[in-house]
Design a protein around this motif. Structure first.
Motif, PDB file in Angstrom:
ATOM      1  N   LEU A 146      40.742  52.878  36.031  1.00 41.82           N
ATOM      2  CA  LEU A 146      42.077  52.603  36.438  1.00 41.82           C
ATOM      3  C   LEU A 146      42.171  51.016  36.304  1.00 41.82           C
ATOM      4  CD1 LEU A 146      42.095  55.082  39.265  1.00 41.82           C
ATOM      5  CD2 LEU A 146      43.591  55.338  37.422  1.00 41.82           C
ATOM      6  N   THR A 147      41.314  50.232  36.576  1.00 46.04           N
ATOM      7  CA  THR A 147      41.426  48.689  36.495  1.00 46.04           C
ATOM      8  C   THR A 147      41.681  48.262  35.222  1.00 46.04           C
ATOM      9  OG1 THR A 147      39.765  48.787  38.477  1.00 46.04           O
ATOM     10  CG2 THR A 147      40.086  46.937  37.213  1.00 46.04           C
ATOM     11  N   VAL A 148      41.059  48.987  34.167  1.00 42.81           N
ATOM     12  CA  VAL A 148      41.007  48.660  32.946  1.00 42.81           C
ATOM     13  C   VAL A 148      42.721  48.964  32.687  1.00 42.81           C
ATOM     14  CG1 VAL A 148      40.549  49.134  30.577  1.00 42.81           C
ATOM     15  CG2 VAL A 148      38.753  48.561  32.357  1.00 42.81           C
ATOM     16  N   ALA A 149      42.963  50.152  32.837  1.00 44.95           N
ATOM     17  CA  ALA A 149      44.272  50.818  32.497  1.00 44.95           C
ATOM     18  C   ALA A 149      45.359  50.077  33.206  1.00 44.95           C
ATOM     19  CB  ALA A 149      44.373  52.073  32.757  1.00 44.95           C
ATOM     20  N   ALA A 150      45.216  49.276  34.237  1.00 45.41           N
ATOM     21  CA  ALA A 150      46.205  48.690  34.956  1.00 45.41           C
ATOM     22  C   ALA A 150      46.315  47.094  34.603  1.00 45.41           C
ATOM     23  CB  ALA A 150      45.994  48.651  36.625  1.00 45.41           C
ATOM     24  N   ASP A 151      44.945  46.696  33.612  1.00 44.20           N
ATOM     25  CA  ASP A 151      44.864  45.371  33.276  1.00 44.20           C
ATOM     26  C   ASP A 151      44.934  44.401  34.291  1.00 44.20           C
ATOM     27  OD1 ASP A 151      44.512  43.780  31.265  1.00 44.20           O
ATOM     28  OD2 ASP A 151      46.370  43.433  30.141  1.00 44.20           O
ATOM     29  N   CYS A 152      44.123  44.277  35.362  1.00 48.81           N
ATOM     30  CA  CYS A 152      43.985  43.579  36.383  1.00 48.81           C
ATOM     31  C   CYS A 152      43.517  42.124  35.908  1.00 48.81           C
ATOM     32  CB  CYS A 152      43.055  43.982  37.420  1.00 48.81           C
ATOM     33  SG  CYS A 152      43.479  45.740  38.105  1.00 48.81           S
ATOM     34  N   ALA A 153      42.671  42.426  34.795  1.00 48.52           N
ATOM     35  CA  ALA A 153      41.791  41.289  34.267  1.00 48.52           C
ATOM     36  C   ALA A 153      42.800  40.175  33.783  1.00 48.52           C
ATOM     37  CB  ALA A 153      40.612  41.577  33.355  1.00 48.52           C
ATOM     38  N   ALA A 154      43.865  40.841  32.939  1.00 48.24           N
ATOM     39  CA  ALA A 154      44.650  39.844  32.216  1.00 48.24           C
ATOM     40  C   ALA A 154      45.235  38.657  33.276  1.00 48.24           C
ATOM     41  CB  ALA A 154      45.920  40.801  32.051  1.00 48.24           C
ATOM     42  N   CYS A 155      45.346  38.979  34.480  1.00 49.29           N
ATOM     43  CA  CYS A 155      45.734  37.931  35.377  1.00 49.29           C
ATOM     44  C   CYS A 155      44.730  37.595  36.321  1.00 49.29           C
ATOM     45  CB  CYS A 155      46.917  38.453  36.241  1.00 49.29           C
ATOM     46  SG  CYS A 155      48.649  38.776  35.091  1.00 49.29           S
ATOM     47  N   HIS A 156      43.868  38.114  36.498  1.00 52.09           N
ATOM     48  CA  HIS A 156      42.783  37.849  37.545  1.00 52.09           C
ATOM     49  C   HIS A 156      41.430  37.153  36.951  1.00 52.09           C
ATOM     50  CE1 HIS A 156      44.856  38.757  41.259  1.00 52.09           C
ATOM     51  NE2 HIS A 156      45.285  39.785  40.690  1.00 52.09           N
ATOM     52  N   THR A 157      41.459  37.105  35.490  1.00 50.51           N
ATOM     53  CA  THR A 157      40.203  36.709  35.150  1.00 50.51           C
ATOM     54  C   THR A 157      40.746  35.751  33.981  1.00 50.51           C
ATOM     55  OG1 THR A 157      39.065  38.660  35.001  1.00 50.51           O
ATOM     56  CG2 THR A 157      38.080  36.938  33.695  1.00 50.51           C
ATOM     57  N   THR A 158      40.373  34.318  34.106  1.00 50.47           N
ATOM     58  CA  THR A 158      40.890  33.371  33.264  1.00 50.47           C
ATOM     59  C   THR A 158      40.049  33.374  31.895  1.00 50.47           C
ATOM     60  OG1 THR A 158      39.411  31.608  33.960  1.00 50.47           O
ATOM     61  CG2 THR A 158      41.706  31.875  34.799  1.00 50.47           C
ATOM     62  N   LYS A 159      40.176  32.590  30.969  1.00 50.97           N
ATOM     63  CA  LYS A 159      39.574  32.588  29.778  1.00 50.97           C
ATOM     64  C   LYS A 159      38.149  32.263  29.680  1.00 50.97           C
ATOM     65  CE  LYS A 159      42.393  33.330  25.757  1.00 50.97           C
ATOM     66  NZ  LYS A 159      43.744  33.163  26.179  1.00 50.97           N
TER      67      LYS A 159
END
Ligand code: HEC
Ligand code: HEC
Ligand code: HEC
Length: 430
Positions: free
Chosen positions: A54-67
């Motif tokens: 679910l965390t992948v499908a909701a793409d939480c990382a796009a905003c909560h993980t920086t490059k």
């Protein structure tokens, strides 16, 4: 950036619409209702696996993980003209992260945009989509997040000027625009369609980028998915309209675009879509992609202004480069010949990298060339291919005027339309 300009107007109108705000003050659910998973919620490692999916499908990382940052430690800057807000650390650290949040607090944040201490959160956190998630799914996401490595570094403090730092202003907005309950499956439709609706509307939050926004930065649900703006990139119309949306795309073309970022005769997806594909959509099971496609087929068709109709020149007209209609466009053609044709060819086919087949892409027919300008400035890497073959950044190579001429030439050459990009617009996009 138009998105944020809308955002300011939105916040101002909320400030003015004090009445709504005042009403909302009393009605918005800041209370902490007890939450409990249903009997069908998995437990143990199955629960964690569900949460990870679910965390992948909701793409939480796009905003909560920086490059360059640690996973889910936050710190991604959302630059607004009146200050900057940062995504928070959502690792299990008890002080810097959300380690001491209760289930009820976490569900409230995702559903109502309320922080641990009752503060109202900005809608840059897309809770107006996540509000549709089921309680079970929100709890599974939390269970997964709690298994991650703790990171003790707090995200930087927000720096917003008065009155935008007045979080309660958000209450009026939330009152008007955030759904009040989770997604309700439509019993008249099959499971695949309902799964697709849940993915598109809630989890993968396609509408946060693809639905146009109104004056208050709200998504205009009456014309859902008919094309939006995200950090200056155009997120195209993906309704079932045949001329403006995906109505004429095959199932396979849509699925390929969603999983690989390119599709035969439809060009490529760069920028924020590339990121959504790499971090999220490419990792979903095929059944999810099929469900998204099935649902998109039924999204009511919305047309647009004629400029947004898909358009492309016939391949035989492209041959060695079309004849530019002005001197400035000739300068653009010269740049294309020297810097672009080696990878894209005059006919828009990928020369060394099949992913460079851009002919047919929506971006090439848009007179404002928003996405062409941005991909030339920022580059775009299709992760599947080797370095040296991906789209490099040309920000340092060319001046604003040169990039404007190049973008206008690209639009005219591939679609026959007149590009309207000015050097000022390129400067703004930098
Ligand atoms: C489009 C960007 C974006 C996405 C995607 C996103 N977030 Fe956030 N999130 C933010 C921002 C920005 C904030 C801070 C809002 C504020 O300060 O008002 C935030 C705040 C939060 C908070 C409140 C934390 C605190 O300390 O107050 C939680 C919890 C959270 N997000 C969890 C998640 C989860 C879980 C997901 C995936 C399901 C997710 N976010 C996806 C941008 C995003
Ligand atoms: C973070 C913003 C964002 C999210 C979330 C997002 N998209 Fe996109 N999407 C874009 C942008 C921007 C483009 C244009 C890319 C380009 O032209 O290079 C795009 C392009 C596309 C295209 C190609 C359209 C065309 O005409 O070329 C499709 C199809 C698409 N998105 C579908 C989806 C679906 C379905 C979802 C949800 C599962 C989704 N997108 C989620 C921003 C987003
Ligand atoms: C080294 C090879 C290479 C060179 C040189 C190159 N590109 Fe690309 N370009 C690519 C690849 C690969 C993609 C697909 C990127 C992806 O999938 O993320 C791409 C994508 C694009 C897109 C699609 C953007 C969209 O949103 O649909 C455009 C437009 C584009 N390039 C224009 C240019 C222009 C103009 C130049 C010259 C200044 C250029 N490219 C130079 C490899 C290249």
């Amino acid at each position: 950036m138009k998105r944020w300009r809308n955002y300011i107007i939105g916040i101002c109108s909320i400030a003015v619409a004090g009445l709504v705000g005042a009403a909302a003050f009393f009605f918005w659910p800041h209370s902490l209702p007890q939450v409990q998973a249903s009997k069908s919620q998995p437990t143990g490692s199955e629960l964690i696996a569900r949460g990870e999916y679910l965390t992948v499908a909701a793409d939480c990382a796009a905003c909560h993980t920086t490059k360059s940052g640690k996973p889910f430690a936050g710190g991604l800057a959302f630059k607004l003209p009146f200050g900057t807000i940062y995504s928070p650390n959502i690792t299990p650290d008890k002080t810097a992260g959300i380690g001491d949040w209760t289930d009820a607090e976490f569900v409230r944040a995702m559903r109502s945009g309320v922080g641990k201490h009752g503060e109202d959160l900005y809608p840059a956190f897309p809770y107006s989509s996540y509000a549709l998630l089921s309680t079970d799914d929100i709890l599974a996401i939390k269970a997964y997040l709690m298994t991650l490595a703790s990171v003790a570094d707090p995200a930087p403090e927000n720096s917003l000027a008065f009155p935008f730092n007045q979080r309660p202003l958000m209450r009026g907005w939330k009152f008007l625009f955030v759904p009040w309950g989770p997604f309700q499956p439509d019993p008249g439709k099959d499971k695949q369609w309902n799964d697709g609706a849940y993915l598109v509307e809630a989890l993968a939050h396609c509408g946060e980028c693809h639905t146009p926004r109104g004056l208050m930065f709200q998504r205009k649900q009456g014309v859902a998915l008919s094309g939006g703006d995200v950090d200056g990139w155009k997120a195209w119309n993906i309704t079932s309209d045949k001329d403006y949306g995906l109505g004429n795309w095959s199932d396979e073309q849509i699925a390929d675009m969603l999983t690989a970022g390119h599709a035969k005769d439809r060009g490529v997806a760069a920028g924020p879509m590339r990121e959504a594909i790499d971090l999220s959509l490419s990792k979903l099971p095929k059944s999810d992609i099929d469900a998204i496609v099935a649902y998109l087929r039924t999204v009511p068709a919305v047309s647009g202004d004629a400029d947004h109709k898909a358009a492309r020149r016939k391949e035989e007209e492209l041959t060695a480069g079309s004849t530019p209609t002005s001197a400035s466009l000739q300068a653009g053609k010269d740049i294309y010949a020297g810097a672009c044709a080696s990878c894209h060819g005059w006919n828009g086919e990928g020369q060394f990298n099949p992913h460079a087949a851009i002919l047919g892409g929506h971006a090439l027919a848009d007179p404002t060339a928003s996405n062409v300008v941005r991909v030339v400035l920022q580059g775009s890497s299709d992760h599947a291919s080797a370095p040296g073959k991906t789209m490099p950044s040309f920000a340092k190579t060319y001046t604003d005027a040169e990039i404007a001429a190049l973008a206008n030439y690209v639009v005219e050459h591939f679609s026959g339309r007149k590009g309207t990009v000015t050097a000022e617009q390129v400067s703004e996009a930098r």
